[in-house]
Design an enzyme around this catalytic site. Structure first.
Site, mmCIF file in Angstrom:
data_model
loop_
_atom_site.group_PDB
_atom_site.id
_atom_site.type_symbol
_atom_site.label_atom_id
_atom_site.label_comp_id
_atom_site.label_asym_id
_atom_site.label_seq_id
_atom_site.Cartn_x
_atom_site.Cartn_y
_atom_site.Cartn_z
ATOM 1 N N ASP A 187 -8.037 -8.427 -17.413
ATOM 2 C CA ASP A 187 -7.068 -7.835 -16.491
ATOM 3 C C ASP A 187 -7.383 -6.361 -16.367
ATOM 4 O OD1 ASP A 187 -5.880 -7.142 -19.267
ATOM 5 O OD2 ASP A 187 -4.728 -5.924 -17.867
ATOM 6 N N ASP B 29 2.213 -8.362 -21.300
ATOM 7 C CA ASP B 29 1.754 -7.669 -22.503
ATOM 8 C C ASP B 29 2.970 -7.412 -23.395
ATOM 9 O OD1 ASP B 29 3.125 -5.804 -21.088
ATOM 10 O OD2 ASP B 29 1.537 -4.296 -21.056
ATOM 11 N N CYS C 249 -12.153 -12.984 2.625
ATOM 12 C CA CYS C 249 -10.737 -12.645 2.442
ATOM 13 C C CYS C 249 -10.044 -12.545 3.801
ATOM 14 C CB CYS C 249 -10.573 -11.351 1.635
ATOM 15 S SG CYS C 249 -10.702 -9.828 2.581
ATOM 16 N N CYS D 201 -17.535 -11.458 3.545
ATOM 17 C CA CYS D 201 -16.366 -11.679 2.678
ATOM 18 C C CYS D 201 -15.394 -12.633 3.367
ATOM 19 C CB CYS D 201 -15.678 -10.356 2.364
ATOM 20 S SG CYS D 201 -14.139 -10.552 1.443
ATOM 21 N N HIS E 150 -8.316 -7.210 -0.060
ATOM 22 C CA HIS E 150 -9.764 -7.398 -0.169
ATOM 23 C C HIS E 150 -10.230 -7.270 -1.621
ATOM 24 C CE1 HIS E 150 -14.059 -7.055 0.393
ATOM 25 N NE2 HIS E 150 -13.986 -6.000 -0.391
HETATM 26 ZN ZN ZN Z 1 -12.755 -8.833 2.232
#
Ligand code: ZN
Ligand code: ZN
Lengths: 402, 374
Positions: free
Chosen positions: A270, A95, A310, A308, A344
């Site tokens: 963002d 930025d 991740c 998930c 996560h």
């Molecule tokens: Zn996760």
């Protein structure tokens, strides 16, 4: 002006204004729509750059204001810029630093020259100009740099000041373009201003689009305005922006805001929220935010989010199979608990945008939106937020339809 | 119940010999480790600063560390002033009683504590361990390594792995305990060094070729045990923490980054130091084992004592923020149904990111951050 990016449109939603694209930047391609995690001081909340890479992130944000203070331009110059400093092989967006300056240094005020402020230590008057900001960002070497803009909270009641800020931002854009030393290596984005006044926004779009920067940001939002007003501004601006350039809405990160903004034609976002909220024990999931500090998770041996993919949630090869109970047990005691949730949460945001993109490409984005809100509100349409329902109606999606 | 044999002394196992030894330790379902070696200290089941994926891909720490953490029994220890003589005799009695109960009730490996008392005050308890309980316990945990030579020279005891809880203050102390026959260590100075921003750089028995921070005047000056990464001299250094180190931190990042992260108080600074410091300790023990294998341990230990400074560098910077975050809920219900407004995302970062510059006007100008007007 020269550009150091390539924007390739991959697909367009046949109902909403959503687009899927591939944006090739100096440090490799990224898929749009895109969420960018914020690594304020060249580090993302305890994650190693390797772990950030493993979340699939290929474009993250550094803050110019912070890097200008620590390690400073001189050190950045000597170590060869922010990529070298943090050992990050992929893209970085910075930025302008003006926003932090104005909102955090109480004594800052804006003049035509730039942002004037008193040094907090000795009270001597200082000046940050568009030229300073660009010079710093040139030294940082980020792949996308932002113009210094005259940013005002959207809720400011001073219409005259709002107009002045918009017009000044256009003039400062010209100064930024003139000061930019590396247009072939770094992409300067303009920032559309004009508060909640749609006419001001339109004028600003026309003026700035004429400057032909490689990408365009919509600024001054997420500052306390009503979400319905936010949606009107985004919708108005995207209609006036060129098709073949990336559109970045600054400071947006709640999952609902992301999917609605994509439907309104925005590509890049963002926000510090996903990583910040991890520190407070909050896990972002398809069904909403879980605060794992709550005692109900003490014996909950399910993964942080079921299904998930991740590193934290995944079971088996390479995954950690971390349970809610384990995070609960660590929360508030060991930083490792926050690191795990950060992994996560960043993964959640990136994978949300990946599924948005797939849905656009397969032209089933309206159905995706309906499913997204069903999951999030457990099928209870009466609790859907009105602003989202209204905003999606303007682009042809009725969430209330059966 | 009888404990499965989990430890094997390699080479000479003569109980009458007091001296360094090598061994192999294994717990059911876990990897085995060669000894002498160290265990990573955990807090709430996690190694501070490092997530399990970082541990798995960047360190030699194995599951066995966790297994052992659970099995070190907490002896009846008094902290503070030494207990009176009456209390001392009771302490050994109570520990014996407590251990017997524990062995009856639990089916996992138990390390029996050797208390930090002179041998005579706990001789009855230790003899009971040697005569009756040695087959049931998984090892001995020493709170005072000086008691090791006093232990009864029976095979039943000498075949047990010896765990040091005697908190060595430096690698010199580790070497001394190894020379007494200690097998496994916990090393609190490792975490202290990380939190203090110190990168450990010692090698056994001497620096490796290419290591920096070695005084040039050939062998006469002592070599520091670590580098204080808070020193501003590292701000533009593109060198790794240790040039001979192959850890993730040293192969992927340089001193300038670590220095920046520490001074910006970014958590990653301590993560990267923790990865490196664990790697240095792993290599240190690995070199000690090679030296034992080669039969050069005593002369190597002498060299180490001559080459390296006796203490770790002084801590100059601030450690990580005290663990534990502000208790605050930012639950899911934060968005209202109608005309919801943006949450203010400002103030937290103001506090945590050090947004008010530490620098004065002149420094700000030097940094190219802004210019002075008068
Ligand atoms: Zn996760
Ligand atoms: Zn290293």
């Amino acid at each position: 002006m020269p550009s150091a990016l390539k924007y390739e449109l991959v697909a367009r939603c046949s109902t909403t204004k959503a687009r899927a694209a591939t944006l090739t930047l100096p440090h490799g391609p990224v898929s749009l729509p895109l969420f960018m995690p914020v690594a304020t001081q060249a580090s993302l909340k305890g994650l190693t750059p390797q772990q950030l890479e493993e979340t699939g992130c290929r474009l993250c944000l550094n803050n110019t204001y912070h890097l200008g203070l620590k390690p400073g331009q001189d050190v950045l110059e000597k170590v060869g810029g922010a990529h070298n400093l943090q050992g990050w092989k992929y893209n970085i967006l910075t930025d302008s630093g003006g926003f932090q300056m104005v909102s955090l240094l109480k004594l800052a005020n804006i003049t035509e020259e730039g942002v004037r402020f008193l040094s907090p230590h000795d009270g001597s008057p200082m000046l940050l100009t568009p030229e300073h900001s660009i010079a710093l960002q040139n030294t940082i070497g980020s792949d996308i740099i932002m113009q210094l803009d005259d940013v005002l909270v959207t809720t400011s009641p001073d219409a005259k000041r709002m107009k002045e800020a918009m017009e000044r931002s256009v003039r400062w854009l010209d100064r930024c373009i003139a000061a930019h030393a590396n247009p072939a290596r770094q992409n300067l984005f303009c920032i559309i201003q004009g508060g909640l006044d749609l006419e001001l926004r339109k004028t600003c779009c026309i003026e700035m689009v004429a400057r032909n920067t490689p990408g365009i940001a919509i600024g001054g939002l997420s500052g306390g305005e009503a979400k319905s007003d936010y949606c009107k501004v985004v919708n108005t601006c995207t209609s006036l922006l060129p098709e073949m350039k990336p559109r970045y809405v600054m400071g947006i990160g709640y999952p609902e805001d992301l999917v609605v903004s994509v439907a309104l034609g925005a590509d890049m976002f963002d926000c510090v929220w996903p990583t910040r909220t991890a520190r407070f024990g909050n896990a972002i999931t398809r069904c909403g935010v879980l605060n794992l500090r709550h005692s109900r998770y003490a014996n909950d041996f399910r993964p942080v989010e079921e299904g998930c993919e991740c590193v934290c949630c995944r079971q088996g090869e390479g995954g950690l199979g971390v349970t809610r109970a384990f995070v609960h047990h660590l929360a508030a005691k060991e930083t490792v608990g926050a690191h795990l949730l950060t992994m996560h949460n960043v993964h959640y945001q990136l994978s949300l945008m990946r599924s948005v993109r797939e849905a656009i490409i397969e032209d089933r984005f309206p159905a995706f939106l309906r499913q997204f809100f069903r999951d999030r509100y457990d099928g209870d349409k009466t609790s859907y937020p009105d602003w989202a329902v209204e905003a999606l109606k303007t682009v042809g999606v009725d969430l209330m339809e059966n | 119940m009888e404990q499965k044999k989990n430890f094997m002394v390699l080479g000479s196992a003569d109980p009458n010999i007091i001296g360094p030894r090598m061994g192999r330790l294994r717990f059911e379902g876990k990897d085995e480790i060669e000894t002498p070696n160290f265990l990573a200290l955990t807090s709430r089941g996690a190694v501070p600063h490092m997530t399990p994926d970082v541990i798995a891909s960047n360190t030699n720490i194995r599951g066995i560390h966790m297994a052992l953490e659970d099995s070190i029994s907490l002896a009846d220890l008094t902290y503070g002033p030494l207990p009176g003589s009456k209390r001392i005799s009771k302490m050994a009695d109570r520990t014996e009683e407590w251990l017997s109960d524990l062995l009856k009730s639990r089916c996992q490996a138990i390390f029996a504590p050797v208390l930090p008392l002179d041998f005579d005050s706990q001789s009855e308890y230790i003899n009971r361990l040697a005569d009756d309980l040695a087959d049931e316990i998984a090892g001995l945990a020493f709170y005072d390594s000086n008691l090791l030579p006093d232990m009864p020279a029976t095979t039943s005891l000498s075949r047990l792995p010896r765990l040091s809880l005697d908190e060595p203050a430096s690698p010199h102390h580790i070497i001394r305990q190894v020379s007494l026959g200690m097998d496994i260590f916990t090393i609190p100075f490792l975490g202290f060094a990380t939190d203090a921003g110190i990168a450990l750089t010692f090698r056994f028995p001497r620096p490796l070729p290419g290591d920096t921070d070695i005084p040039i005047d050939n062998g006469t000056a002592v070599v520091p045990l670590g580098v204080d990464m808070w020193m501003p001299t590292h701000a533009t250094s593109l060198l790794p923490l240790s040039q001979s180190c192959s850890c993730y931190t040293c192969t992927s990042h340089h001193r300038a980054y670590i220095q920046h992260l520490l001074s910006a108080k970014e958590m990653l600074g301590w993560v990267l130091l923790q990865i490196h410091n664990h790697h240095i300790l792993s290599s240190f023990f690995c070199s000690i084992r090679s030296s034992l294998k080669d039969g050069t341990f005593y002369s190597d230990a002498e060299d180490f004592a001559k080459i390296y400074e006796s203490e770790l560098p002084e801590k100059s910077g601030k450690g990580p923020r005290v663990r534990g975050y502000q208790y605050r809920s930012e639950g899911p219900g934060e968005e209202k149904k109608n005309e919801a407004a943006w949450g203010n995302l400002g103030p937290d970062d103001l506090v945590e990111g050090g947004l008010v510059p530490d620098e004065n006007a002149e420094e700000l100008e030097e940094k190219g951050f802004a210019e002075r007007l008068s």
